[in-house]
Each structure stands twice: as C-alpha cells, then as structure tokens.
Design a protein around this motif. Structure first.
Motif, PDB file in Angstrom:
ATOM      1  N   LEU A 173       0.830  -1.206   0.000  1.00 12.42           N
ATOM      2  CA  LEU A 173       0.000   0.000   0.000  1.00 12.42           C
ATOM      3  C   LEU A 173       0.863   1.255   0.000  1.00 12.42           C
ATOM      4  O   LEU A 173       0.534   2.243  -0.671  1.00 12.42           O
ATOM      5  N   TYR A 174       1.965   1.220   0.734  1.00 10.12           N
ATOM      6  CA  TYR A 174       2.826   2.401   0.812  1.00 10.12           C
ATOM      7  C   TYR A 174       3.429   2.740  -0.555  1.00 10.12           C
ATOM      8  O   TYR A 174       3.552   3.912  -0.913  1.00 10.12           O
ATOM      9  N   VAL A 175       3.762   1.696  -1.306  1.00 12.92           N
ATOM     10  CA  VAL A 175       4.397   1.911  -2.616  1.00 12.92           C
ATOM     11  C   VAL A 175       3.366   2.148  -3.711  1.00 12.92           C
ATOM     12  O   VAL A 175       3.516   3.047  -4.550  1.00 12.92           O
ATOM     13  N   HIS A 176       2.286   1.357  -3.713  1.00  7.73           N
ATOM     14  CA  HIS A 176       1.353   1.361  -4.843  1.00  7.73           C
ATOM     15  C   HIS A 176       0.051   2.120  -4.573  1.00  7.73           C
ATOM     16  O   HIS A 176      -0.741   2.291  -5.512  1.00  7.73           O
ATOM     17  N   ALA A 177      -0.177   2.558  -3.361  1.00  5.74           N
ATOM     18  CA  ALA A 177      -1.391   3.335  -3.069  1.00  5.74           C
ATOM     19  C   ALA A 177      -1.020   4.573  -2.263  1.00  5.74           C
ATOM     20  O   ALA A 177      -1.480   4.766  -1.136  1.00  5.74           O
ATOM     21  N   PRO A 178      -0.163   5.438  -2.813  1.00  5.08           N
ATOM     22  CA  PRO A 178       0.303   6.603  -2.042  1.00  5.08           C
ATOM     23  C   PRO A 178      -0.806   7.556  -1.626  1.00  5.08           C
ATOM     24  O   PRO A 178      -0.716   8.194  -0.581  1.00  5.08           O
ATOM     25  N   SER A 179      -1.864   7.633  -2.441  1.00  3.48           N
ATOM     26  CA  SER A 179      -2.963   8.539  -2.078  1.00  3.48           C
ATOM     27  C   SER A 179      -3.682   8.047  -0.829  1.00  3.48           C
ATOM     28  O   SER A 179      -4.063   8.842   0.036  1.00  3.48           O
ATOM     29  N   PHE A 180      -3.859   6.729  -0.720  1.00  3.65           N
ATOM     30  CA  PHE A 180      -4.484   6.144   0.469  1.00  3.65           C
ATOM     31  C   PHE A 180      -3.634   6.427   1.706  1.00  3.65           C
ATOM     32  O   PHE A 180      -4.142   6.839   2.753  1.00  3.65           O
ATOM     33  N   VAL A 181      -2.324   6.223   1.576  1.00  5.31           N
ATOM     34  CA  VAL A 181      -1.409   6.458   2.700  1.00  5.31           C
ATOM     35  C   VAL A 181      -1.401   7.940   3.062  1.00  5.31           C
ATOM     36  O   VAL A 181      -1.416   8.299   4.250  1.00  5.31           O
ATOM     37  N   GLU A 182      -1.404   8.791   2.057  1.00  2.00           N
ATOM     38  CA  GLU A 182      -1.376  10.232   2.309  1.00  2.00           C
ATOM     39  C   GLU A 182      -2.644  10.693   3.017  1.00  2.00           C
ATOM     40  O   GLU A 182      -2.605  11.568   3.889  1.00  2.00           O
ATOM     41  N   ASN A 183      -3.791  10.109   2.640  1.00  2.00           N
ATOM     42  CA  ASN A 183      -5.055  10.462   3.297  1.00  2.00           C
ATOM     43  C   ASN A 183      -5.054  10.084   4.778  1.00  2.00           C
ATOM     44  O   ASN A 183      -5.798  10.667   5.564  1.00  2.00           O
ATOM     45  N   GLU A 184      -4.230   9.103   5.129  1.00  4.96           N
ATOM     46  CA  GLU A 184      -4.105   8.710   6.535  1.00  4.96           C
ATOM     47  C   GLU A 184      -2.976   9.463   7.241  1.00  4.96           C
ATOM     48  O   GLU A 184      -2.588   9.105   8.346  1.00  4.96           O
ATOM     49  N   GLY A 185      -2.453  10.491   6.598  1.00  6.14           N
ATOM     50  CA  GLY A 185      -1.427  11.307   7.219  1.00  6.14           C
ATOM     51  C   GLY A 185      -0.012  10.853   6.946  1.00  6.14           C
ATOM     52  O   GLY A 185       0.936  11.405   7.511  1.00  6.14           O
ATOM     53  N   GLY A 186       0.133   9.844   6.080  1.00  5.32           N
ATOM     54  CA  GLY A 186       1.473   9.294   5.858  1.00  5.32           C
ATOM     55  C   GLY A 186       1.856   8.395   7.016  1.00  5.32           C
ATOM     56  O   GLY A 186       1.398   8.582   8.149  1.00  5.32           O
ATOM     57  N   TRP A 187       2.657   7.418   6.766  1.00  8.88           N
ATOM     58  CA  TRP A 187       3.007   6.459   7.815  1.00  8.88           C
ATOM     59  C   TRP A 187       4.436   6.598   8.298  1.00  8.88           C
ATOM     60  O   TRP A 187       4.714   6.452   9.481  1.00  8.88           O
ATOM     61  N   LEU A 188       5.368   6.830   7.380  1.00 10.79           N
ATOM     62  CA  LEU A 188       6.782   6.689   7.700  1.00 10.79           C
ATOM     63  C   LEU A 188       7.502   8.031   7.748  1.00 10.79           C
ATOM     64  O   LEU A 188       7.397   8.834   6.835  1.00 10.79           O
ATOM     65  N   ASN A 189       8.237   8.229   8.840  1.00  8.96           N
ATOM     66  CA  ASN A 189       9.150   9.357   8.914  1.00  8.96           C
ATOM     67  C   ASN A 189      10.522   8.976   8.365  1.00  8.96           C
ATOM     68  O   ASN A 189      11.359   9.836   8.108  1.00  8.96           O
ATOM     69  N   ASN A 190      10.763   7.660   8.242  1.00 12.35           N
ATOM     70  CA  ASN A 190      12.066   7.164   7.809  1.00 12.35           C
ATOM     71  C   ASN A 190      11.888   6.149   6.683  1.00 12.35           C
ATOM     72  O   ASN A 190      11.835   4.950   6.932  1.00 12.35           O
ATOM     73  N   PRO A 191      11.766   6.596   5.438  1.00 13.14           N
ATOM     74  CA  PRO A 191      11.641   5.625   4.340  1.00 13.14           C
ATOM     75  C   PRO A 191      12.948   4.864   4.140  1.00 13.14           C
ATOM     76  O   PRO A 191      13.968   5.165   4.750  1.00 13.14           O
ATOM     77  N   GLY A 192      12.910   3.854   3.270  1.00 15.80           N
ATOM     78  CA  GLY A 192      14.109   3.053   3.034  1.00 15.80           C
ATOM     79  C   GLY A 192      14.162   1.853   3.964  1.00 15.80           C
ATOM     80  O   GLY A 192      13.134   1.333   4.406  1.00 15.80           O
TER      81      GLY A 192
END
Length: 568
Positions: free
Chosen positions: A440-459
């Motif tokens: 979801l984080y990679v392929h559904a960025p709009s969904f993740v963004e609507n939830e405020g984003g999940w990760l402060n530290n990608p990678g």
C-alpha cells in the motif's frame, strides 16, 4: 568493569536467583497446597459467589477454553463502552475526550490480549477512570488468563490419564489474588517512595527555569506501573512509557521495573518443573531460554555502549555509548538490557526509544518477538515453547527411530497438525501484514497520504518500522519503532486483527494439545523412550526454534535491519 555493566549483571542475577523460590510458590498455589497467602481464601469465596461459579468443578479442555473466551468477550464490550464515552464520565479532571471507535477497538483488543500496543498517548488519551477500570483491570485479567491457561496445561500433563484439566475460574482468581496482587503492592510502595505519583489531581502547573508555564500530568501512576511490568503487559501510563521521569524516576526504580518484567516468566518455567515433579526438564527448558536471553543482552549492550559509527566518523566522542533516544539518568547499557528483557517477554514497555537503537539491536528486539518462545508472556511464553517441544519430540523420534512421546503420552498426527499450525501462524500474520503495508505504501500513495502518511524514515528503516509493528502485535508485545504514524484506520484495524489471531488461536491450540494428551493412555518410560530432559534434547529444541525463525524471517530482516547496519 564500569558501573553500568555491573548494574546489568546485578539485575540478571536478581531475576535468576528469585525465579526459583517464586516458581515453587506458584506451583503450590495452583495445586491448592498450603501457602502463606491462604488469608485471601474468604475474599476469593466472595468473588466466586458473585460470579456464580463453582471453583471445584472440573472442566475438560473445551469447557476450559469456553470459559476463557467468554470472559474475554465480556471485557471487550466493557472496555469499548468506557473508552468511547470516557469524555462524559467521572475521574477526568483534565477533560480528555473519548476515543474514536477504531482507536477504542484497537486499544481494547490490544489490552485484552496482553499486548498493550498503544496508538494513543497515555496521559492525554485516557482519563483516570479508564486508566484504572479498563487498562489496569485488563492488565490483571489478561496476565491471569495466561497463567490460568498454563496451569490447565500443567494439570493435564501431570495426570497419567484424565479427561479434565482443572477449573479456569479457580486458576484465574488465584493468579490475581495469590501471585500478581501481592508482588504489585510491594513494587508499588517502592515506586511511591522513589517519587512516582499516586493521586487523582489534575495536571500540575509548574514554572520552568526559563520562566515558562508547563503542565505536568500526574494521576494514579504508581498503581498501574507494577502490574504493567509484572503481568508482561507493558502499556505505559505516560506516552513515553518508562522513559518518563515520573513513571521511572531513578536507577533503583529502573532496576525494579526491569526485574518485574522477567521474574514471572522465569518463575513459571520452574513452576512447571515443581508441578509435574520434573525439575530436570524445567532446568533444561530454562537453560535454553536463558542462553538465548543472555546472547541477546550481550549483543545489544555491546551495540549500544559502543556508540554510532557515523558519529565516530564526525570526530565526536561517545563516552556513554549511543545515547540517542535514551535517558541520561539510566544510561545506554540499562536501556540495552531493558530492550532485550521487554522483547523476550510479551511486555513491550520501554525506558528508551527502540526506534533509535542501533540496527543490530533492532534486529535482536524483533527476532526475540519473532521467535516468541524465550520466556515470553506470563504463562503463554512457556506454552509457545511447549508447541516447539511437541514438534522437536516428533522430529527427534523420527531421526533416531524411537516412538515420539512426551511425558508418557504418544505424539500423533492430531497433536502435530495443531502444533504446526500454531508455529506457522506467527510468521504468517507478521509477513502478510508487513507485505500488505509495504504494498500500500508503494502502490497506493494517495491512500497512505489520506491517513497522514506512515513513515518518517523511508528506506531500510521504514521497512523495519512496519515489520516491527506487526511483529509486536503478533508477539503480544506492544512496543514499537515510533517513527511509524500508527493511529490510523488501517493500522488500528489491521493490528487489531493480528492481535486477535495471535493471542487466541495459539492458546486454543496449545490447550487442545494438552487436553488430547491428557486423555491418552499413559505409557511408562522405557529404554526406547526419547529423553526430553537432557542437554541434547534442549539443543535440538533450540535448533528447531531457530531454524523455523531463520527460514521465516531472515529475508525480511536482510532487507531491513541488516541492510541498515551495513549502510552505516
């Protein structure tokens, strides 16, 4: 040797030395033998009468599980009602609002399954009423539930042939009144003396040295912290848990709280030996668990006291080790010890931020939970190890050409199927959950963004944060890599589902195995019997556990914590 290392050694010695007599006492409590706490009998009788239960009624394993699941379902609805309506209920001097339905669902499930995963900040997310009558209440009940389940299994295994495994209510009540409550009172008094608050006033207004006004939360902290630690619960009264100076004010309270995390899981292993009169088998199990625990302590203490190589490269001295995310009053070694102690159990409390520990320390923290058998939660930790004993007995029997038997009972297809399902369920829910989140984080960025984003530290570290969250849920741990934004619809519900599956399905399977074995004809040991109380079998069991964990989790660890380590 510096004083920090001496403090680590002192805490470990204190745990090991006191686990033996406490285990012997717990065995007597569950057997109904005479103990010093018999003065609680009249109070227990009142509780049985109010509950309308007969503590002398023997239950088969199905009746036992029915009682366990029904009482947990009742408390779920109790918690949901109080959490969503706490804003209009009494004992709320700070005016904290009620939780949303999805947050209350996650909180309720989390504390019911002994995980205590917190997608809220303790002092601002709950009122004093819900801290006491949801959080603290559940911490007693869930710890006692695990102890009661183990007591039922011990009773089943101790009998040569039986159709019953004891009375769930009898074990549940005695776990609270004879074991958890007395030790909690002692720890609570020590915390109060050392400065942990115990009252019902609202936030305290203080003036800082800069002349600014600051509001400091208080409340009945000293009542909740002891059972949080002793019951391997871990849910902090304050948002930053035991790194908060009021929840864990001194080095002495740090030692006592860290000791409390592991003392009952250690003692329950000895209780098993005393209950079944097979102390040698208990020593073998304890030895395997202790070896794995000490190996983790050695790695984490060396990693954290050694400092961060990137800071070394900047020419900055790290005399006290890697201190990011740690409390100066406690030090890096004490945080490293706590990080292993809290993850070899299903405790999950922290006295420093796991998200800030070195990558290999994070790997050990997650690996402890992914293996989930080194001491574990109160009662259920030994039960998870019991699952792997069944598998190891079966494999060992096939390897040496002997009939697979454990404690005089033949291990057959039904027991192996249940044990295998329980063993594979753990990596299944962790890896499926992490895969879904990563997808979801990679392929559904709009969904993740609507939830405020999940990760402060990608990678690499971002993958570690998501992997840690599902690992913590599945292990009923509750700690987290707090760079993850987890108070969202997705994380509250997905974690809640993992919590339910990972708590109740293993307990059902493990109690079912014990019930099936208890109903079988007892086979006396002979020259052809596979010995399960030897060092050789202990090593075999360790190998089975480690191989299952390594095969399941090495690929994702290689992509997260190990990759991050080599990137430093």
């Amino acid at each position: 040797m510096n004083t920090e290392i001496l403090g680590v050694i002192a805490q470990i010695v204190l745990m090991v030395v006191l686990a033996y007599p406490i285990g012997k006492y717990i065995s007597k409590v569950f057997k109904g033998e005479k103990v010093w706490s018999d003065f609680m009998t009249p109070i227990e009788k009142i509780m049985y009468k109010l509950g309308g239960v007969d503590p002398t009624e023997e239950m088969n394993w199905k009746q036992f599980l029915k009682a366990l699941l029904v009482i947990n379902l009742f408390w779920f609805f109790w918690g949901m009602i109080l959490l969503v309506s706490q804003g209009v209920l009494p004992l709320n001097p700070d005016g904290n609002l009620g939780q949303s339905v999805h947050q209350a669902f996650n909180t309720c499930i989390s504390f019911l399954v002994n995980c205590n995963l917190q997608h809220y900040s303790g002092e601002s997310g709950l009122s004093y009423l819900t801290q006491l009558f949801v959080i603290m209440l559940f911490q007693f009940i869930t710890a006692a539930t695990g102890m009661a389940a183990m007591a039922g299994i011990m009773k089943a295994l101790a009998a040569k042939t039986t159709k019953t495994i004891g009375n769930f209510w009898y074990f549940l009540v005695r776990s609270c009144t004879r074991v958890l409550l007395p030790i909690c009172l002692v720890i609570g008094f020590i915390l109060i003396i050392e400065g942990t608050p115990m009252g019902f006033d609202g936030k305290m207004e203080v003036t800082t040295i800069e002349g600014q006004t600051q509001y400091v939360s208080q409340g009945p902290t000293a009542a909740i912290v002891p059972i949080k630690q002793l019951g391997t619960n871990g849910g902090g009264y304050f948002g930053v848990n035991s790194s908060h100076p009021l929840e864990n004010p001194t080095y002495l309270t740090n030692m006592i709280e860290c000791w409390a995390i592991l003392i009952l899981p250690m003692a329950m292993v000895f209780a098993f030996g005393f209950y079944l009169k097979r102390k040698k088998l208990a020593y073998s199990i304890f030895g395997v668990m202790l070896f794995a625990y000490l190996a983790g302590v050695w790695i984490n203490v060396s990693q954290e006291t050694g400092g961060n190589p990137r800071i070394d490269a900047m020419g900055i001295a790290q005399d006290n080790g890697a201190m990011e995310g740690k409390e100066v009053r406690l030090g890096s070694a004490a945080t490293a010890l706590w990080s292993v102690t809290t993850t070899v159990t299903s405790n999950g409390s922290v006295n420093g931020m796991h998200d800030s520990t070195m990558p290999l320390s994070g790997m050990i923290e997650m690996l402890n939970m992914q293996i989930n058998t080194w001491f574990g939660g109160v009662g259920v930790g030994w039960m998870n190890y019991f699952t792997f004993i069944i598998i190891a007995v079966f494999i060992s029997g096939l390897m040496v050409g002997r009939t697979p038997e454990f404690l005089g009972k033949k291990i057959e297809a039904r027991e192996m199927k249940i044990a295998t399902i329980v063993a594979l369920l753990h990596p299944f829910v962790i890896l499926v959950g992490t895969s879904l989140a990563a997808y979801l984080y990679v392929h559904a960025p709009s969904f993740v963004e609507n939830e405020g984003g999940w990760l402060n530290n990608p990678g690499f570290h971002g993958l570690s944060e998501m992997l840690y969250e599902f690992t913590s849920c599945a292990a009923n741990n509750g700690s987290g890599f707090e760079g993850l934004g987890d108070n969202t619809w997705f994380w509250n519900y997905s974690c809640g589902i993992v919590l339910i599956l990972s708590r109740y399905l293993p307990i059902v399977g493990q109690v079912a195995i014990a019930g099936l074995l208890a109903n079988k004809k007892y086979v006396p040991e002979s020259a052809g019997t596979l010995k399960t109380d030897t060092v050789t079998f202990g090593v075999m069991t360790f190998a089975v556990i480690f191989i299952v964990a390594a095969l399941s989790f090495f690929p994702v660890q290689a992509l997260s914590t190990i990759a991050e380590h080599f990137s430093l």
